[in-house]
Write a protein that holds these residues in place. Structure first.
Motif, PDB file in Angstrom:
ATOM      1  N   ILE A 116      -1.955 -12.310  -3.843  1.00  0.00           N
ATOM      2  CA  ILE A 116      -1.273 -12.052  -2.570  1.00  0.00           C
ATOM      3  C   ILE A 116       0.226 -12.325  -2.709  1.00  0.00           C
ATOM      4  O   ILE A 116       1.040 -11.466  -2.354  1.00  0.00           O
ATOM      5  N   PRO A 117       0.640 -13.493  -3.249  1.00  0.00           N
ATOM      6  CA  PRO A 117       2.089 -13.639  -3.492  1.00  0.00           C
ATOM      7  C   PRO A 117       2.610 -12.680  -4.558  1.00  0.00           C
ATOM      8  O   PRO A 117       3.753 -12.228  -4.484  1.00  0.00           O
ATOM      9  N   TYR A 118       1.758 -12.361  -5.562  1.00  0.00           N
ATOM     10  CA  TYR A 118       2.174 -11.388  -6.584  1.00  0.00           C
ATOM     11  C   TYR A 118       2.526 -10.050  -5.926  1.00  0.00           C
ATOM     12  O   TYR A 118       3.588  -9.476  -6.179  1.00  0.00           O
ATOM     13  N   SER A 119       1.625  -9.565  -5.075  1.00  0.00           N
ATOM     14  CA  SER A 119       1.872  -8.287  -4.398  1.00  0.00           C
ATOM     15  C   SER A 119       3.001  -8.412  -3.388  1.00  0.00           C
ATOM     16  O   SER A 119       3.780  -7.470  -3.193  1.00  0.00           O
ATOM     17  N   ALA A 120       3.076  -9.572  -2.730  1.00  0.00           N
ATOM     18  CA  ALA A 120       4.143  -9.787  -1.750  1.00  0.00           C
ATOM     19  C   ALA A 120       5.511  -9.805  -2.414  1.00  0.00           C
ATOM     20  O   ALA A 120       6.526  -9.523  -1.769  1.00  0.00           O
ATOM     21  N   VAL A 133      -8.616  -6.062  -0.752  1.00  0.00           N
ATOM     22  CA  VAL A 133      -9.576  -5.020  -1.111  1.00  0.00           C
ATOM     23  C   VAL A 133      -9.668  -4.879  -2.630  1.00  0.00           C
ATOM     24  O   VAL A 133     -10.760  -4.807  -3.203  1.00  0.00           O
ATOM     25  N   HIS A 134      -8.525  -4.852  -3.297  1.00  0.00           N
ATOM     26  CA  HIS A 134      -8.476  -4.652  -4.742  1.00  0.00           C
ATOM     27  C   HIS A 134      -9.239  -5.744  -5.503  1.00  0.00           C
ATOM     28  O   HIS A 134     -10.049  -5.461  -6.386  1.00  0.00           O
ATOM     29  N   ASP A 135      -8.991  -7.002  -5.138  1.00  0.00           N
ATOM     30  CA  ASP A 135      -9.582  -8.109  -5.888  1.00  0.00           C
ATOM     31  C   ASP A 135     -11.088  -8.208  -5.695  1.00  0.00           C
ATOM     32  O   ASP A 135     -11.806  -8.671  -6.589  1.00  0.00           O
ATOM     33  N   ALA A 136     -11.574  -7.794  -4.538  1.00  0.00           N
ATOM     34  CA  ALA A 136     -13.012  -7.819  -4.303  1.00  0.00           C
ATOM     35  C   ALA A 136     -13.748  -6.891  -5.268  1.00  0.00           C
ATOM     36  O   ALA A 136     -14.875  -7.157  -5.685  1.00  0.00           O
ATOM     37  N   GLU A 181      -0.920   2.226   1.518  1.00  0.00           N
ATOM     38  CA  GLU A 181      -0.283   3.323   2.248  1.00  0.00           C
ATOM     39  C   GLU A 181      -0.754   3.361   3.704  1.00  0.00           C
ATOM     40  O   GLU A 181       0.037   3.553   4.620  1.00  0.00           O
ATOM     41  N   TYR A 182      -2.061   3.147   3.899  1.00  0.00           N
ATOM     42  CA  TYR A 182      -2.609   3.189   5.255  1.00  0.00           C
ATOM     43  C   TYR A 182      -2.045   2.034   6.096  1.00  0.00           C
ATOM     44  O   TYR A 182      -1.618   2.238   7.237  1.00  0.00           O
ATOM     45  N   SER A 183      -2.024   0.834   5.509  1.00  0.00           N
ATOM     46  CA  SER A 183      -1.502  -0.336   6.231  1.00  0.00           C
ATOM     47  C   SER A 183      -0.020  -0.166   6.550  1.00  0.00           C
ATOM     48  O   SER A 183       0.440  -0.531   7.636  1.00  0.00           O
ATOM     49  N   LYS A 184       0.710   0.402   5.601  1.00  0.00           N
ATOM     50  CA  LYS A 184       2.147   0.584   5.797  1.00  0.00           C
ATOM     51  C   LYS A 184       2.432   1.515   6.975  1.00  0.00           C
ATOM     52  O   LYS A 184       3.319   1.254   7.797  1.00  0.00           O
ATOM     53  N   GLU A 185       1.641   2.573   7.075  1.00  0.00           N
ATOM     54  CA  GLU A 185       1.822   3.506   8.187  1.00  0.00           C
ATOM     55  C   GLU A 185       1.413   2.883   9.515  1.00  0.00           C
ATOM     56  O   GLU A 185       2.065   3.086  10.539  1.00  0.00           O
ATOM     57  N   MET A 186       0.318   2.123   9.503  1.00  0.00           N
ATOM     58  CA  MET A 186      -0.154   1.508  10.742  1.00  0.00           C
ATOM     59  C   MET A 186       0.821   0.445  11.243  1.00  0.00           C
ATOM     60  O   MET A 186       1.142   0.391  12.441  1.00  0.00           O
ATOM     61  N   LEU A 227       2.895  -7.500   4.382  1.00  0.00           N
ATOM     62  CA  LEU A 227       1.583  -7.484   5.037  1.00  0.00           C
ATOM     63  C   LEU A 227       0.686  -6.400   4.453  1.00  0.00           C
ATOM     64  O   LEU A 227      -0.518  -6.612   4.246  1.00  0.00           O
ATOM     65  N   SER A 228       1.269  -5.241   4.167  1.00  0.00           N
ATOM     66  CA  SER A 228       0.498  -4.148   3.568  1.00  0.00           C
ATOM     67  C   SER A 228       0.022  -4.526   2.172  1.00  0.00           C
ATOM     68  O   SER A 228      -1.113  -4.212   1.783  1.00  0.00           O
ATOM     69  N   ALA A 229       0.884  -5.201   1.410  1.00  0.00           N
ATOM     70  CA  ALA A 229       0.509  -5.642   0.065  1.00  0.00           C
ATOM     71  C   ALA A 229      -0.630  -6.652   0.117  1.00  0.00           C
ATOM     72  O   ALA A 229      -1.551  -6.612  -0.702  1.00  0.00           O
ATOM     73  N   ALA A 230      -0.593  -7.564   1.089  1.00  0.00           N
ATOM     74  CA  ALA A 230      -1.657  -8.556   1.221  1.00  0.00           C
ATOM     75  C   ALA A 230      -2.988  -7.891   1.554  1.00  0.00           C
ATOM     76  O   ALA A 230      -4.036  -8.240   0.992  1.00  0.00           O
ATOM     77  N   ALA A 231      -2.956  -6.922   2.460  1.00  0.00           N
ATOM     78  CA  ALA A 231      -4.184  -6.200   2.819  1.00  0.00           C
ATOM     79  C   ALA A 231      -4.738  -5.445   1.618  1.00  0.00           C
ATOM     80  O   ALA A 231      -5.957  -5.432   1.372  1.00  0.00           O
ATOM     81  N   ALA A 232      -3.854  -4.815   0.846  1.00  0.00           N
ATOM     82  CA  ALA A 232      -4.287  -4.070  -0.338  1.00  0.00           C
ATOM     83  C   ALA A 232      -4.899  -4.998  -1.379  1.00  0.00           C
ATOM     84  O   ALA A 232      -5.886  -4.646  -2.039  1.00  0.00           O
ATOM     85  N   THR A 233      -4.336  -6.200  -1.519  1.00  0.00           N
ATOM     86  CA  THR A 233      -4.838  -7.157  -2.509  1.00  0.00           C
ATOM     87  C   THR A 233      -6.238  -7.641  -2.171  1.00  0.00           C
ATOM     88  O   THR A 233      -7.082  -7.814  -3.061  1.00  0.00           O
TER      89      THR A 233
END
Length: 352
Positions: A173-177, A120-123, A93-98, A112-118
């Motif tokens: 990343i492709p999954y979220s993309a 963080v999530h996977d870590a 949500e934050y990346s999408k707004e930015m 791009l927002s999905a990649a950024a979220a992934t």
């Protein structure tokens, strides 16, 4: 990006987004966990040549190991999914707004927002995934989550919990993309009013999960081998090595083992995840909130609050609220209102 979209609506609260995401993640993984166990078994290197089906794998698991065997390791998911999904949706949500402030291309924004979220999530989720899959395997030697985690750490070191991290990123990343743009596409198709619509969220989530999981199955098979280390601790060290072993064992079709179980797991799981997320995002956004500061002559301020009354159609609902940042020069007034870091509330109702 269109500012009237539902996703841009009410939840400016990071805490509400992250809470909704955490609940959604736990619900998604717990409800569909038995199918995840079946998928892991079907992707096992030692049983890759067997022509098992979803039903036969589940039946054998329950018959030989007990009724609760398909749920073994579920608490590892609960421990990992909550914080991982909280950060996942918060980052999305934050990346999408930015990104929306510099680009009006929706699909690029979503990807791009999905990649950024992934990232963080996977870590956060990767260590829990390692423990979960080792507990799901045939003849697992581990007695509990704690026993598994301590044994893996003692014998293989901390790196064992992140051995599949790069592979998981290559997969997720492709999954979220794929997932996020698909979800947004069906949202626009089925939810033209951009309002909270449970049926639309369920269908859009299910379609997104099915498409993304089917296309990324080969990488998921490699990730399973890296997490479980069936051929001996530390012997499979990377994606290419895992792919070679899978191809040598079962040929090209080995990369699609468990695809049906993965799709059947991810489709309802993603539908549950998105609908739960949207529900709690909607509920948490309707709480009592301050809507503005009114400054007095002395420069002090008092807070006005509003409570959304769903039954009072004359009152603006939370979906009618838009926050606008007013520049200091434009907001300054003779009454002494300060324009520094201030937010004004624009209330939009049915009237002009």
């Amino acid at each position: 990006m269109n500012s009237d979209e539902y996703e841009q609506l009410p939840t400016s609260s990071v805490a509400a987004i992250m809470t909704a995401g955490a609940i959604a993640g736990i619900m998604e993984h717990c409800v569909m966990y038995p199918l995840d166990s079946v998928k892991t078994r079907m992707q096992s290197l030692t049983h890759m040549k067997a022509h098992d089906t979803i039903i036969s794998t589940f039946r054998d698991m329950v018959r030989t190991e007990g009724l609760m065997r398909p749920f073994r390791g579920v608490m590892a998911v609960v421990a990992g999914a909550g914080p991982a999904h909280a950060l996942y949706f918060g980052a999305y949500e934050y990346s999408k707004e930015m990104i929306a402030t510099v680009s009006d291309r929706d699909n690029v924004n979503y990807m791009l927002s999905a990649a950024a979220a992934t990232l963080v999530h996977d870590a956060v989720s990767n260590p829990a995934d390692v423990v979960k899959q080792r507990l799901q395997m045939y003849n697992s030697p581990y007695r509990s989550i704690v026993h598994c985690a301590t044994q893996v750490y003692r014998t293989e070191g901390f790196r064992a919990f992140y051995r599949s991290y790069s592979t998981q990123l290559v997969m997720n990343i492709p999954y979220s993309a794929i997932q996020f743009p698909t979800y947004e596409f069906f949202q626009k198709l089925l939810n033209k009013d951009n309002k909270y619509n449970p049926a639309a969220h369920m269908v859009a989530g299910g379609a997104a999960g099915a498409a993304a999981s089917a296309l990324t199955t080969p990488l998921d098979v490699c990730k399973t081998l890296l997490n479980t280390q069936e051929d001996g601790a530390g012997k499979t060290r990377g994606l290419i090595e895992a792919a070679k072993k899978i191809y040598h064992t079962a040929g090209p079709m080995g990369f699609f083992k468990g695809m049906q179980a993965r799709v059947l797991y991810q489709m309802p799981a993603t539908a549950i995840c998105w609908s739960t997320y949207e529900f709690f995002k909607y509920i948490l956004s309707r709480v009592k909130k301050p809507i503005g500061g009114v400054a007095g002559a002395t420069g002090g301020s008092r807070t006005l609050s509003t409570v959304v009354e769903p039954d009072d159609k004359s009152s603006p609902t939370i979906t009618d609220l838009r926050y606008m940042m007013i520049p200091a020069a434009a907001e300054a007034s003779p009454t002494g209102c300060s324009g520094v870091s201030s937010a004004s509330l624009l209330i939009r109702d049915g009237s002009a």
